[in-house]
Structures are given as C-alpha cells and as structure tokens.
Design an enzyme around this catalytic site. Sequence first.
Site, PDB file in Angstrom:
ATOM      1  CG  ASP A 296      -3.929   1.955  -3.177  1.00 39.71           C
ATOM      2  OD1 ASP A 296      -3.403   2.616  -4.104  1.00 39.71           O
ATOM      3  OD2 ASP A 296      -4.788   2.426  -2.409  1.00 39.71           O
TER       4      ASP A 296
ATOM      5  CE1 TYR B 218      -3.130   2.936   0.472  1.00 40.71           C
ATOM      6  CE2 TYR B 218      -3.397   2.334   2.767  1.00 40.71           C
ATOM      7  CZ  TYR B 218      -3.726   3.140   1.703  1.00 40.71           C
ATOM      8  OH  TYR B 218      -4.625   4.153   1.859  1.00 40.71           O
TER       9      TYR B 218
END
Length: 177
Positions: A96, A57
């Site tokens: 992400d 992330y």
Amino acid sequence: GYKEYLYPAKRKGYSGTMIYSKTEPQSIQYGYGESEYDDEGRSITAEFKDFYLVTTYVPNVKRDLSRLESRMHFEDTFKAYLKKLEEKKPVILCGDLNVAHNEIDIYNARSNRGHAGFTDEERAKFTDLLASGFVDTFRKLHPDTVRYSWWSYIGHARDNNVGWRLDYFVVSESLFP
C-alpha cells in the site's frame, strides 16, 4: 506450506506488514533503519537468490495533511534504501503506497486533488521513484485501464466502483522484461 513473516507496529492495532512465502528467503530484514517508521512496522525486506522483495505500508498524511512532512521524509529515506538494495540485485516493491499516482488511478481526480493520497507532493515522490529506475508494472502493462484497489466504506463506494489505486507492484527496470 507458507512461511510467515509479520512485522506489527509497536502501537497495537495501528499499521504493520507481512510476507507469506513458500520459498524461504536467504534473509529477512524488519524495517529499513528509520526508527520513526520502523516502530510502525512499515516494511519487510526478504532477500532471495536473484532479487529483493520489499513490502511496505507507506504512511498516510492524514486528512488534515498534518503528516505530509513526515511522509516526504519517509519517501526520501525509503527510496534511498531501495536504491542501496538495487546496487546488489533487483528489487520488487509491493504494498500500500498510499498514493493514487495518476488521474486514471482515482475515481474523481478533480474533487480529490490536494487530499491525502492525491496531493501534488505525494504524486511527485512516486514520479521520482519511477524516474530513478523503477517501473509501475500494472500501469506499464495497462496504460489506459481503470482499476482500483481501495474503496471507502461510506456510500456504497465499492458497489459503485468509486475507488483509488493505492496498492502497487513496482520493480527494478531490469526485472520488467
């Protein structure tokens, strides 16, 4: 039937990563050796027989871009980490990545240029990662397809498909075929 590997941030409710796997990895590594990002639970590496699976992330630069310098440091150190892993076996990176790499990856490129997730600096770091021997699997398979993975909760963005492609599967070139 899944094994669960969770890596929350030290700051409750902040960031974090997880992997669910039916196959038990040979090893699991939480973080990648950079305490600034490891404290935020930014990555997990699962080693399997023939590859590494890394979920991440990537830090957001914030609306005012105040975290851009930190993000650039993350990009450099994380790429070095991935390349070190790749010396042993291929890497699958997913998660992400907090960047819309190409104009096709964002609904309105012109008005979003220079904003968090679509700065020239963030996009260039993703280009550098690909140039170092990794493949954006979706874009390679679907060069002209518009697909998003994130929509704002404001203004019916999802209903109107006003989105960004921020989530990726990136693989070592040797895995792509």
